[in-house]
Design a protein around this motif. Structure first.
Motif, PDB file in Angstrom:
ATOM      1  N   UNK A 196       0.818  -1.209   0.000  1.00  0.00           N
ATOM      2  CA  UNK A 196       0.000   0.000   0.000  1.00  0.00           C
ATOM      3  C   UNK A 196       0.852   1.259   0.000  1.00  0.00           C
ATOM      4  N   UNK A 197       2.025   1.202   0.631  1.00  0.00           N
ATOM      5  CA  UNK A 197       2.924   2.354   0.602  1.00  0.00           C
ATOM      6  C   UNK A 197       3.384   2.631  -0.822  1.00  0.00           C
ATOM      7  N   UNK A 198       3.750   1.577  -1.529  1.00  0.00           N
ATOM      8  CA  UNK A 198       4.175   1.753  -2.921  1.00  0.00           C
ATOM      9  C   UNK A 198       3.035   2.300  -3.778  1.00  0.00           C
ATOM     10  N   UNK A 199       1.831   1.781  -3.560  1.00  0.00           N
ATOM     11  CA  UNK A 199       0.670   2.256  -4.318  1.00  0.00           C
ATOM     12  C   UNK A 199       0.387   3.725  -4.035  1.00  0.00           C
ATOM     13  N   UNK A 200       0.519   4.124  -2.784  1.00  0.00           N
ATOM     14  CA  UNK A 200       0.277   5.521  -2.420  1.00  0.00           C
ATOM     15  C   UNK A 200       1.223   6.445  -3.171  1.00  0.00           C
ATOM     16  N   UNK A 211     -11.746   1.301 -12.487  1.00  0.00           N
ATOM     17  CA  UNK A 211     -11.765  -0.086 -12.950  1.00  0.00           C
ATOM     18  C   UNK A 211     -10.433  -0.769 -12.657  1.00  0.00           C
ATOM     19  N   UNK A 212      -9.349  -0.053 -12.896  1.00  0.00           N
ATOM     20  CA  UNK A 212      -8.016  -0.606 -12.634  1.00  0.00           C
ATOM     21  C   UNK A 212      -7.785  -0.811 -11.135  1.00  0.00           C
ATOM     22  N   UNK A 213      -8.167   0.180 -10.347  1.00  0.00           N
ATOM     23  CA  UNK A 213      -7.976   0.084  -8.893  1.00  0.00           C
ATOM     24  C   UNK A 213      -8.719  -1.125  -8.328  1.00  0.00           C
ATOM     25  N   UNK A 214      -9.900  -1.380  -8.861  1.00  0.00           N
ATOM     26  CA  UNK A 214     -10.703  -2.494  -8.374  1.00  0.00           C
ATOM     27  C   UNK A 214     -10.089  -3.855  -8.624  1.00  0.00           C
ATOM     28  N   UNK A 215      -9.065  -3.926  -9.469  1.00  0.00           N
ATOM     29  CA  UNK A 215      -8.415  -5.205  -9.783  1.00  0.00           C
ATOM     30  C   UNK A 215      -7.080  -5.399  -9.079  1.00  0.00           C
ATOM     31  N   UNK A 216      -6.638  -4.399  -8.333  1.00  0.00           N
ATOM     32  CA  UNK A 216      -5.297  -4.467  -7.752  1.00  0.00           C
ATOM     33  C   UNK A 216      -5.132  -5.612  -6.760  1.00  0.00           C
ATOM     34  N   UNK A 217      -6.165  -5.920  -5.996  1.00  0.00           N
ATOM     35  CA  UNK A 217      -6.035  -7.007  -5.020  1.00  0.00           C
ATOM     36  C   UNK A 217      -5.750  -8.324  -5.725  1.00  0.00           C
ATOM     37  N   UNK A 218      -6.536  -8.647  -6.750  1.00  0.00           N
ATOM     38  CA  UNK A 218      -6.361  -9.930  -7.420  1.00  0.00           C
ATOM     39  C   UNK A 218      -5.108  -9.938  -8.291  1.00  0.00           C
ATOM     40  N   UNK A 263      -9.556  -9.266   5.837  1.00  0.00           N
ATOM     41  CA  UNK A 263     -10.920  -9.256   5.323  1.00  0.00           C
ATOM     42  C   UNK A 263     -10.881  -8.631   3.932  1.00  0.00           C
ATOM     43  N   UNK A 264     -11.429  -9.322   2.944  1.00  0.00           N
ATOM     44  CA  UNK A 264     -11.321  -8.870   1.555  1.00  0.00           C
ATOM     45  C   UNK A 264     -11.895  -7.470   1.354  1.00  0.00           C
ATOM     46  N   UNK A 265     -13.073  -7.207   1.942  1.00  0.00           N
ATOM     47  CA  UNK A 265     -13.719  -5.902   1.756  1.00  0.00           C
ATOM     48  C   UNK A 265     -12.886  -4.783   2.376  1.00  0.00           C
ATOM     49  N   UNK A 266     -12.319  -5.043   3.561  1.00  0.00           N
ATOM     50  CA  UNK A 266     -11.500  -4.018   4.215  1.00  0.00           C
ATOM     51  C   UNK A 266     -10.217  -3.754   3.435  1.00  0.00           C
ATOM     52  N   UNK A 267      -9.620  -4.818   2.891  1.00  0.00           N
ATOM     53  CA  UNK A 267      -8.408  -4.622   2.105  1.00  0.00           C
ATOM     54  C   UNK A 267      -8.720  -3.850   0.830  1.00  0.00           C
ATOM     55  N   UNK A 268      -9.840  -4.152   0.187  1.00  0.00           N
ATOM     56  CA  UNK A 268     -10.250  -3.395  -0.999  1.00  0.00           C
ATOM     57  C   UNK A 268     -10.395  -1.908  -0.653  1.00  0.00           C
ATOM     58  N   UNK A 269     -10.926  -1.637   0.532  1.00  0.00           N
ATOM     59  CA  UNK A 269     -11.088  -0.258   0.971  1.00  0.00           C
ATOM     60  C   UNK A 269      -9.731   0.413   1.182  1.00  0.00           C
ATOM     61  N   UNK A 270      -8.797  -0.302   1.781  1.00  0.00           N
ATOM     62  CA  UNK A 270      -7.457   0.241   2.003  1.00  0.00           C
ATOM     63  C   UNK A 270      -6.758   0.497   0.673  1.00  0.00           C
ATOM     64  N   UNK A 271      -6.946  -0.394  -0.286  1.00  0.00           N
ATOM     65  CA  UNK A 271      -6.358  -0.196  -1.610  1.00  0.00           C
ATOM     66  C   UNK A 271      -6.927   1.057  -2.256  1.00  0.00           C
ATOM     67  N   UNK A 272      -8.246   1.220  -2.177  1.00  0.00           N
ATOM     68  CA  UNK A 272      -8.888   2.393  -2.771  1.00  0.00           C
ATOM     69  C   UNK A 272      -8.396   3.681  -2.117  1.00  0.00           C
TER      70      UNK A 272
END
Length: 284
Positions: A196-200, A211-218, A263-272
């Motif tokens: 997440x630091x690198x993504x930030x 659309x791209x952000x939504x795929x980062x976890x997978x 938790x998948x939903x929480x991680x998706x939120x952190x990624x966003x």
């Protein structure tokens, strides 16, 4: 009592060192992400016939890794990897025609990133220093042998995966989550914090589409799954060569930290949240 006090003091000192090293590493990873974002801008207008190729390590071809999972000896880990590939096939591959494409470097990892003393206005890493008191920043990148025309988002997804298996990502430290929505006292393992630091940092220089952000976890999980599968495959061909598992083992452990534990939903939120930079930095 004196012995217990000494042990407590040593533990506190060790914890302080871990915290300092973690902070240094996350700052440097954030700066590396910014550099990668600048690279994405530069490569967006680049084209070359040699980049139009099929490449086994192209994250867009993750489904092909299924041919190598039979070489994973542990059934649970094999199931984990195949589950990630299945998720990729269900969520990412159907979007192939909608995702922006460009030439990517495709191998942004700590072995290919050059850092040096920061001069002038400092990057996000300016808040961390070396023992000598010198600020550091990313100054260059080597090894463009994996360049390929692929989904643009794969560039940062691959880098996030490698951040998880970097020396900083493998620190035995839990990082406090800097967000109110996570709840008081929430923490995340270093592989997650590193990614997440690198993504930030990346988001401060280049903005991905929702659309791209939504795929980062997978996609980040997919790169880890690929690294582990390929490592097991290579080791199966040369069982006496332990070096072939040097990167495979950290990859599968990071995959567990990224794909299984949170938790998948929480991680998706952190990624966003990490992908929403407060503003673009000036690119020199």
């Amino acid at each position: 009592a004196a012995e217990e006090a000494a042990e407590a003091e040593a533990a506190a000192a060790s914890s302080a060192v871990d915290k300092a090293v973690a902070g240094f590493g996350l700052g440097l990873l954030e700066d590396a992400g910014r550099y990668l974002g600048v690279m994405t801008h530069a490569l967006g207008s680049f084209a070359h016939p040699a980049a139009e190729r099929s490449h086994a390590w192209d994250l867009r071809n993750l489904a092909g890794v299924r041919h190598f999972t039979k070489h994973i000896p542990d059934p649970k880990r094999r199931s984990l990897v195949e589950g990630v590939i299945g998720a990729f096939e269900e969520t990412a591959w159907p979007l192939d025609g909608r995702l922006p494409k460009c030439v990517i470097m495709g191998d942004f990892n700590d072995a290919n990133v050059i850092v040096g003393p920061a001069e002038g206005p400092l990057s996000p890493a300016s808040r961390v220093v070396t023992d000598g008191g010198v600020g550091l920043k990313t100054v260059g990148v080597i090894d463009f042998g994996d360049m390929v025309n692929s989904w643009r988002v794969n560039e940062v997804a691959i880098a996030m995966a490698y951040a998880m298996v970097s020396a900083f990502g493998q620190l035995d430290y839990t990082n406090p989550v800097q967000t109110d929505s996570a709840g008081d006292g929430a923490k995340e393992e270093m592989p997650v914090a590193a990614a997440l630091a690198l993504l930030k940092g990346y988001a401060a220089a280049f903005q991905l589409t929702p659309l791209e952000v939504g795929l980062l976890r997978v996609l980040a999980a997919g790169r880890l799954a690929c690294s582990y599968s390929m490592g097991c495959y290579s080791h199966s061909k040369d069982p006496g060569n332990a070096y072939l598992l040097l990167h495979a083992e950290p990859a599968v452990k990071a995959l567990e930290s990224w794909w299984v534990k949170p938790d998948a939903a929480k991680l998706e939120q952190r990624i966003a949240q990490a992908a929403q930079a407060p503003g673009f930095v000036t690119v020199d």
